[in-house]
Design an enzyme around this catalytic site. Structure first.
Site, mmCIF file in Angstrom:
data_model
loop_
_atom_site.group_PDB
_atom_site.id
_atom_site.type_symbol
_atom_site.label_atom_id
_atom_site.label_comp_id
_atom_site.label_asym_id
_atom_site.label_seq_id
_atom_site.Cartn_x
_atom_site.Cartn_y
_atom_site.Cartn_z
ATOM 1 C CG ASP A 197 -2.379 -0.669 0.709
ATOM 2 O OD1 ASP A 197 -2.433 -0.833 -0.075
ATOM 3 O OD2 ASP A 197 -2.451 -1.501 2.059
ATOM 4 C CG ASP A 209 -6.967 20.988 10.674
ATOM 5 O OD1 ASP A 209 -6.493 20.438 11.641
ATOM 6 O OD2 ASP A 209 -6.802 20.792 9.580
ATOM 7 C CB SER A 238 -18.045 19.937 5.758
ATOM 8 O OG SER A 238 -19.486 19.331 5.653
ATOM 9 C CB ALA A 239 -17.245 14.133 3.758
ATOM 10 C CB SER A 285 -11.666 23.488 7.652
ATOM 11 O OG SER A 285 -10.121 23.543 7.576
#
Length: 715
Positions: A311, A348, A382-383, A388
């Site tokens: 990955d 944040d 917010s998705a 933000s």
């Protein structure tokens, strides 16, 4: 409880050869226990034969002499010691796995818990032993308490020492909805939690079961080596039987004890004694890396890996994008972008947000509006909007909080939170709104888009980086370049994998340009961009269809089919239960990059087995030529010329047997630790082992036997 797995291997560790190990090694001398090791069983049978000759030589007419009873006793004792060294090797290796399980059990010591009982609307705290807690019970966790059992936080926020899981001392913040592990320690504040398991179902119990289940039947390679050993044993048995017959027919005066000694020296006793410990030590070395292998076969198979699926996020890269550059639009300066990024990221606490503040600070872009942050309105990410930010009201002048700016302390400055709607909310004349987010999301809220907006974003994406846009009062002011930082030494690890003839394949959900850039940077030729979890399964099946051995990692339920299909499946302990059950290894630290270490250790295990096997066979050849000329020298004088060591008959037998015995304990550390391993081509490794352990295996017996002979002559 402040330290856990990270110190298990050093705290209260028993001596290498403890009393318990010695007793266990003696118990293993039982012939019925040796059936699983045919070579050493035969050596023990020869001990009984020679011991019988020492006790009653008359029972072996023409094969034994009463005048040599003391010699027979010496030979018998050496044969018994040889078998004991073998059982000692087994006991040492198995004790490592037992010590691991015992270390885990020490973490499971019963502690008193504070069970919460609610009756008639009143709440009572009842002291309760942890073993009496059951799933669904409520417990109170206060500062300095040891968490009695796995549970889920219902109320409160606290810092918890979870080094049991990670091996690191860094505390973890726990809030409602988070899981806490039994054996961890509460470092601050108070929590109310609900027990999620019964006592025998805890995290520690799961690890104990995994460790104890590590003792499995022999692996395919071990069985193959065992077949070779049985074959060699059969050949030498026929040879010695033939020599015994010939000596009787031709009256060559060969004593049975001497033939038995020659027989034992020819048997591959070294590899026969050390083979089981090599396999068990591989599992123990894995655990030192905090990886639990469910079977020895998984460790061994890792050494035969042809393809390794990696990955990108968490394995090749750290997984947290870092800000590396501020790019202003025309009409704005780099300082404008840096200061805006600083303010928008102050609340944040994500690694990405912290990197923006760090870059701005390092470049000297600390804004004057710092004192306005205590009255700011925060737009949480917010998705749906993918943005933000923050809205500042008035306030000028520079003022850093006394706290020093940690994430938790900055959080105290928040006045209120509001969802950020696309298009924004009204902005007053004395207010400043700063929004950061995805470039296409920022385009929707700004009044106008700079001419080079898309060009800059595309150039950043083409290099494999990520663009983040910034707006101030609905005006686009610049772009921040974010880069997924490579893990330290990952290039060298990838190069080592390729040197061993293993193909690394990178799997990522990133778009093709980003995937290509990262792959090129670390030296990977094959990659799968925009990959879905099920793509892993398809790749595993495709590679195996071409008779390749595949190793892979995974942590999700969607990874379970591929982990079960892969020859070597490494699951993250932080992953789902389905993934952990499907894999044949579990990483307690949940570090995806460990898959490379697993493959390296598998290679080392196979190299160790090959080195000891080569050394053992070479030893047998050398011992044959050391004893044979002496054995029949009295009746075939021409053989005296081959007695290059100048040995006498009895001293030659004793010296060879003593060397044959002591070489086993001398090689136990090598079997348990493994040979020194540096990644290189298969043929190069083969030639190196042949030269060092093959030629060395021929020379060392001649030197050792002669030195022992000199020592015997001085007694």
């Amino acid at each position: 409880m402040s330290t856990r797995i990270g110190k298990m291997m050093s705290v209260r560790r028993p001596a290498l050869v403890s009393r318990k190990v010695l007793i266990d090694s003696l118990v293993r001398l039982n012939p019925f226990r040796l059936i699983a090791n045919p070579v050493m069983l035969i050596v023990e049978i020869t001990f009984f034969i020679v011991a019988s000759m020492a006790i009653y030589p008359e029972g072996f007419p023409r094969l034994a002499s009463p005048s040599l009873q003391i010699f027979y006793v010496e030979v018998a004792l050496i044969l018994l010691v040889t078998v004991w060294f073998s059982t000692l090797s087994d006991a040492l290796a198995e004790s490592q796995a037992k010590n691991t399980a015992n270390s885990l059990r020490r973490l499971e010591l019963e502690v008193s818990s504070k069970k919460i009982l609610i009756e008639a609307g009143s709440r009572q705290i009842v002291p309760t032993p942890s073993r009496e807690l059951r799933k669904g019970d409520l417990i109170l966790l206060e500062k300095n308490d040891t968490i009695p059992i796995d549970a889920q936080v219902l109320e409160g926020i606290a810092m918890v020492d979870e080094s049991l899981l990670t091996g690191e001392s860094t505390a973890v913040r726990k809030a409602p909805g988070d899981d806490v592990i039994g054996g961890s320690q509460v470092l601050s504040d108070t929590l109310t939690a609900k027990v999620t398991v019964n006592p025998d179902e805890t995290f520690i119990n799961q690890m104990i079961r995994m460790v104890e289940s590590s003792k499995r039947p022999k692996t395919p390679n071990e069985r193959a080596v065992t077949i070779v050993l049985i074959g060699l044993t059969a050949i030498f048995t026929i040879l010695i039987a033939a020599l015994l017959g010939i000596s009787r027919v031709l009256s060559l005066a060969a004593d049975l004890s001497v033939l038995v000694a020659l027989y034992v020296c020819l048997l591959p006793t070294t590899i026969g004694a050390l083979l089981p410990s090599i396999g068990l030590s591989g599992i123990s070395r894995l655990y030192k890396e905090k990886i639990v292998a469910k079977s020895g076969r998984a460790v061994e198979t890792a050494g035969d890996t042809d393809v390794i699926l990696l990955d990108k996020t968490g394995t090749i890269t750290i997984g947290n994008r870092q800000a590396v550059e501020f790019l202003p639009f025309p009409g704005f300066a780099e300082r404008d972008v840096g200061e805006a990024a600083f303010l928008a990221s102050w609340h944040d606490d994500t690694p990405e947000g912290r990197s923006l503040i760090r870059l701005a600070y390092e470049d000297g872009f600390v804004p004057k509006e710092m004192n306005a942050l205590d009255a700011s309105e925060v737009y949480e990410f917010s998705a749906s909007t993918r943005t933000s930010g923050v809205k500042l009201s008035g306030g000028t002048g520079f003022m850093l909080p006394k706290s020093g700016g940690t994430g938790r302390e900055r959080g105290r400055l928040r006045r209120k939170f509001e969802p950020h709607l696309e298009g924004g909310v009204p902005i007053g004349s004395d207010e400043t709104e700063i929004i950061k987010g995805a470039p296409d999301a920022i385009k929707k809220i700004v009044r106008s888009v700079p001419a080079d907006y898309d060009t800059i974003v595309q150039k950043i994406s083409a290099t494999g980086d990520t663009a983040m846009a910034l707006s101030r009062n609905r005006e686009a002011i610049g772009i921040v370049r974010l880069r997924d930082v490579l893990k330290p030494d990952i290039k060298e690890k990838i190069m080592a994998v390729k040197m061993m003839g293993i193909r690394p394949v990178m799997i990522t959900g990133d778009q093709p340009l980003t995937a290509k850039s990262i792959a090129a940077e670390v030296g990977i030729d094959e990659f799968q961009p925009e990959a879905k979890p099920e793509d892993k399964y398809d790749i595993v099946r495709r590679e195996q269809a071409e008779t390749r051995i595949v190793a892979m990692i995974g942590d999700g339920t969607n990874d379970a089919p591929a982990l079960a299909m892969a020859d070597v499946g490494l699951a993250m302990n932080s992953g789902t239960q389905a993934a952990k059950e499907a894999a044949n290894m579990v990483d307690l630290e949940s570090n995806p990059a460990k898959i490379i270490e697993v493959v390296m250790l598998g290679k080392q295990l196979l190299m160790t087995r090959g080195a000891v096997t080569t050394f053992s066979i070479a030893n047998d050849v050398a011992k044959y030529f050391a004893i044979m000329p002496v054995l029949f020298a009295s009746t075939v004088p021409e053989l005296k010329a081959l007695n290059v060591l100048g040995l006498g008959l009895n001293s030659a037998v004793l010296s060879a047997l003593i060397f044959n015995a002591i070489v086993i304990p001398l090689l136990i550390p090598l079997a348990l630790r493994g040979v020194t391993f540096k990644p290189s081509g298969t043929m190069k490794l083969f030639l190196k082992n042949t030269i060092i352990y093959g030629i060395g295996g021929v020379i060392v017996p001649f030197v050792g036997i002669k030195l022992i002979d000199l020592g015997i002559s001085l007694l």
